[in-house]
Design an enzyme around this catalytic site. Sequence first.
Site, PDB file in Angstrom:
ATOM      1  N   CYS A   2       0.639  -1.369  -0.074  1.00 53.19           N
ATOM      2  CA  CYS A   2      -0.041  -0.035   0.130  1.00 53.19           C
ATOM      3  C   CYS A   2       0.904   1.308   0.072  1.00 53.19           C
ATOM      4  CB  CYS A   2      -0.736   0.085   1.327  1.00 53.19           C
ATOM      5  SG  CYS A   2      -1.764  -1.333   1.381  1.00 53.19           S
ATOM      6  N   ARG A  27       4.679  -0.643  -6.319  1.00 56.15           N
ATOM      7  CA  ARG A  27       4.788  -1.160  -5.200  1.00 56.15           C
ATOM      8  C   ARG A  27       3.729  -2.545  -5.097  1.00 56.15           C
ATOM      9  NH1 ARG A  27       6.870   1.732  -0.729  1.00 56.15           N
ATOM     10  NH2 ARG A  27       5.791   0.479   0.604  1.00 56.15           N
ATOM     11  N   TRP A  73      -3.150  -2.467  -1.286  1.00 57.52           N
ATOM     12  CA  TRP A  73      -2.983  -3.752  -1.623  1.00 57.52           C
ATOM     13  C   TRP A  73      -3.589  -4.775  -0.892  1.00 57.52           C
ATOM     14  CZ3 TRP A  73      -0.018  -8.301  -0.270  1.00 57.52           C
ATOM     15  CH2 TRP A  73       0.363  -9.045  -1.263  1.00 57.52           C
ATOM     16  N   ASN A  99      -1.727   2.226   6.095  1.00 57.55           N
ATOM     17  CA  ASN A  99      -0.915   1.320   5.635  1.00 57.55           C
ATOM     18  C   ASN A  99      -0.727   0.354   6.925  1.00 57.55           C
ATOM     19  OD1 ASN A  99      -0.598   2.360   3.120  1.00 57.55           O
ATOM     20  ND2 ASN A  99       1.456   2.866   3.327  1.00 57.55           N
ATOM     21  N   GLY A 100      -0.637  -0.723   6.702  1.00 57.58           N
ATOM     22  CA  GLY A 100      -0.539  -1.700   8.123  1.00 57.58           C
ATOM     23  C   GLY A 100      -1.704  -2.593   8.523  1.00 57.58           C
ATOM     24  N   GLU A 483      18.342 -17.840  -7.867  1.00 57.35           N
ATOM     25  CA  GLU A 483      17.767 -16.312  -8.207  1.00 57.35           C
ATOM     26  C   GLU A 483      17.218 -16.625  -9.541  1.00 57.35           C
ATOM     27  OE1 GLU A 483      17.057 -14.045  -7.028  1.00 57.35           O
ATOM     28  OE2 GLU A 483      17.244 -12.522  -8.570  1.00 57.35           O
ATOM     29  N   LYS A 487      13.356 -15.511 -10.552  1.00 57.17           N
ATOM     30  CA  LYS A 487      13.052 -14.552 -11.575  1.00 57.17           C
ATOM     31  C   LYS A 487      12.009 -15.195 -12.708  1.00 57.17           C
ATOM     32  CE  LYS A 487      14.081 -11.575 -10.216  1.00 57.17           C
ATOM     33  NZ  LYS A 487      14.830 -11.071  -8.993  1.00 57.17           N
ATOM     34  N   GLU A 490       8.734 -15.570 -10.877  1.00 54.60           N
ATOM     35  CA  GLU A 490       7.910 -14.562 -10.591  1.00 54.60           C
ATOM     36  C   GLU A 490       7.384 -13.586 -11.631  1.00 54.60           C
ATOM     37  OE1 GLU A 490       9.564 -11.166  -7.882  1.00 54.60           O
ATOM     38  OE2 GLU A 490      11.278 -12.097  -9.081  1.00 54.60           O
ATOM     39  N   HIS A 506      19.735 -37.032  -7.220  1.00 54.55           N
ATOM     40  CA  HIS A 506      19.007 -37.507  -5.815  1.00 54.55           C
ATOM     41  C   HIS A 506      17.364 -37.704  -6.084  1.00 54.55           C
ATOM     42  CE1 HIS A 506      22.763 -38.550  -4.038  1.00 54.55           C
ATOM     43  NE2 HIS A 506      23.162 -37.186  -4.472  1.00 54.55           N
ATOM     44  N   LYS A 603       6.113  -4.545  -4.035  1.00 58.56           N
ATOM     45  CA  LYS A 603       7.544  -4.290  -4.331  1.00 58.56           C
ATOM     46  C   LYS A 603       8.071  -4.494  -2.986  1.00 58.56           C
ATOM     47  CE  LYS A 603      11.553  -2.967  -6.151  1.00 58.56           C
ATOM     48  NZ  LYS A 603      12.281  -4.207  -6.498  1.00 58.56           N
TER      49      LYS A 603
HETATM   50  C1  F6R Z   1      12.330 -10.866  -6.259  1.00 52.54           C
HETATM   51  C2  F6R Z   1      12.084  -9.908  -5.299  1.00 52.54           C
HETATM   52  C3  F6R Z   1      11.700 -10.284  -3.775  1.00 52.54           C
HETATM   53  C4  F6R Z   1      12.520  -9.429  -2.957  1.00 52.54           C
HETATM   54  C5  F6R Z   1      12.056  -9.740  -1.381  1.00 52.54           C
HETATM   55  C6  F6R Z   1      12.772  -8.625  -0.540  1.00 52.54           C
HETATM   56  O1  F6R Z   1      12.569 -10.438  -7.486  1.00 52.54           O
HETATM   57  O2  F6R Z   1      11.988  -8.571  -5.655  1.00 52.54           O
HETATM   58  O3  F6R Z   1      11.868 -11.613  -3.528  1.00 52.54           O
HETATM   59  O4  F6R Z   1      13.801  -9.458  -3.115  1.00 52.54           O
HETATM   60  O5  F6R Z   1      10.858  -9.336  -1.111  1.00 52.54           O
HETATM   61  O6  F6R Z   1      12.993  -7.400  -0.659  1.00 52.54           O
HETATM   62  P1  F6R Z   1      13.854  -6.338  -0.247  1.00 52.54           P
HETATM   63  O7  F6R Z   1      15.157  -6.670  -0.814  1.00 52.54           O
HETATM   64  O8  F6R Z   1      13.220  -5.047  -0.377  1.00 52.54           O
HETATM   65  O9  F6R Z   1      13.903  -6.578   1.571  1.00 52.54           O
END
Ligand code: F6R
Length: 608
Positions: A2, A27, A73, A99-100, A483, A487, A490, A506, A603
């Site tokens: 949010c 976000r 959100w 927010n929260g 990673e 990606k 996601e 395994h 985000k």
């Molecule tokens: C994946 C992604 C998330 C963030 C995670 C931590 O592409 O963006 O997995 O890496 O939510 O976010 P931060 O780095 O802001 O703590």
Amino acid sequence: MCGIVGYVGDQDAVPILLQGLSRLEYRGYDSAGVAIHTEEGVRVHKVSGRIADLVAGLPPGFAGAPGIGHTRWATHGEPTAANAHPHVDMSGQVAVVHNGVIENAEELREKLAADGVEFSSQTDTELIAHLIASALEAGAESLERAVRQALHSVVGAYGLAVLEAGHPDRIVVARNGSPVLLGVGDREMFVASDAAALIGYTRQVVYLDDGELATITAGGYRTFTLEDRSTAKTPSTIDWDVVGAEIGDHAHFLIKEIHEQPRAVERTLKGRIDERFDTVRLGGLNLPVREAREFRRVKILACGSARLAGEQGALLIEDLARIPASTESASEFRYRNPVVEPDTLYVAASQSGETIDTLMAVQELRRKGGRVLGIVNVVGSTIAREVDGGIYLHSGPEISVAATKSVTSTVAAFALLALYLGRMRDLSPAEGRRIIDGLRALPGQVEEILEQTEEIARVAADLAHCTDVFYIGRRRGCPVAREGALKLKEISYVHAEAYSSAELKHGPLALISPDTPTVAIVPDDDLLAKNISTLSEIRARKGPVIAIAHRELPADLADHTIIVPKNEPELDPVLMCVPTQLLAYHVAVALNRDVDKPRNLAKSVTVE
Ligand code: F6R
């Protein structure tokens, strides 16, 4: 997640709020709204959907100031217009954005219902509007006092902004566990949950701390506590620029940010290399050498991609400093009543600096007396302010939900930390020089990989037809594979799993078939023969292979080889990450996905 924006001043608040909200779109959100002060009282406009829908539906003559806006959100209650913020009390006098999560919402709802309050949404935020209105009705002599009284009965996390009819001069804001910052303008003030909303208006910001409130008026601000004790806050300057947060000619922020990596890594390194002693200068660590030498372990805490960058970081620290290092998901750490050891150096890694699990892990550590450093991108973010010291990434704003440039910069920052710890132990000047030369080569080598974008897009076109993809790597290649898989799933929604190459036989090898391609991380190092033998096993099952390697692999081992330039073995993973980002991006584009705002994701994850 949010987002909050607010404005007090002489201008019409509406365009400022809408501009701020669109800067917060990245976000993640599913509904949005604004409330403004007008001569007829508080007017609210909100929609389920995007900011574009909010703009399209603006009622004629909808103008005024001050104003507050929100992107929601959905957590409690569906993403409907009724549940969108701002929320008002029954008389429409008080409007709130929040927010929260309010933990005692049910109890408050029952109490308010018993007092005859009727609710128009399923949200916990609406309760705050009713509580403030009740306090005003009961005689609270100011909005500030009413907000303080209301918050005394609230248990939970909040960042909030409140507007009251008849008080066109002010907004009251409060923070407890969810970021709020004030923007200081010239005869105008702003409030936001994220500095990105203020870009283009002001760079002077004041970060509120937990338990702090503020009244903002066109002329300035006053900060105080729930008990009305004044707190002294001075503004700091944010270094982000408008260009950094604009999409420019790029189709998506994600590809823009992938292409920004050479400059981002450069900025992470800038001013930190100490040529004279073949080491690095990390003034922000606040860690005297004598103390730094005492640590016997390093424990890295982070979530998602930051955690995977942390896994690369742990390997760098073990390799260069010879200190046992490990990485753990911050959420697992915080909930298992961790043993906090005095001779362990804890490092929290977070792009946003607001991820709730990482923040809570930091707070748990601090409660138990642990020494904790932060590797953080957003300057002034909550984690950056809670840690004992740390390294800022200086990668610039990362707008796309998926982390890319922050990942490479985080690994570069870990390399700096590893070098620093190594050089104060047994890493020789020559070895220090070798790593410094490697670090300096990274930006140019990332450029070289980016030049292969078209070729990688062609490989991605084939991957886009698959339903499952494996990613494999060994040792330093493991976190790269993980990673890469994260990606891909996601942003393209294609199922991907990552395994250590050695683990394949395994279990997962059973799934290898002509329909299940494998992306293999195959550096030209001492484990090359082992990696080749894994590829042979995959090929024997007719599995397609895309190799990310230092040289072309023969056709019987790989269908495609994406060649990356060779650096030092410790730093090769930084480079090997880049093709996995491009693969994920181009698969997502081929599948017509909402690349920058993948479904269900936000985000910065500021609620549990
Ligand atoms: C994946 C992604 C998330 C963030 C995670 C931590 O592409 O963006 O997995 O890496 O939510 O976010 P931060 O780095 O802001 O703590």
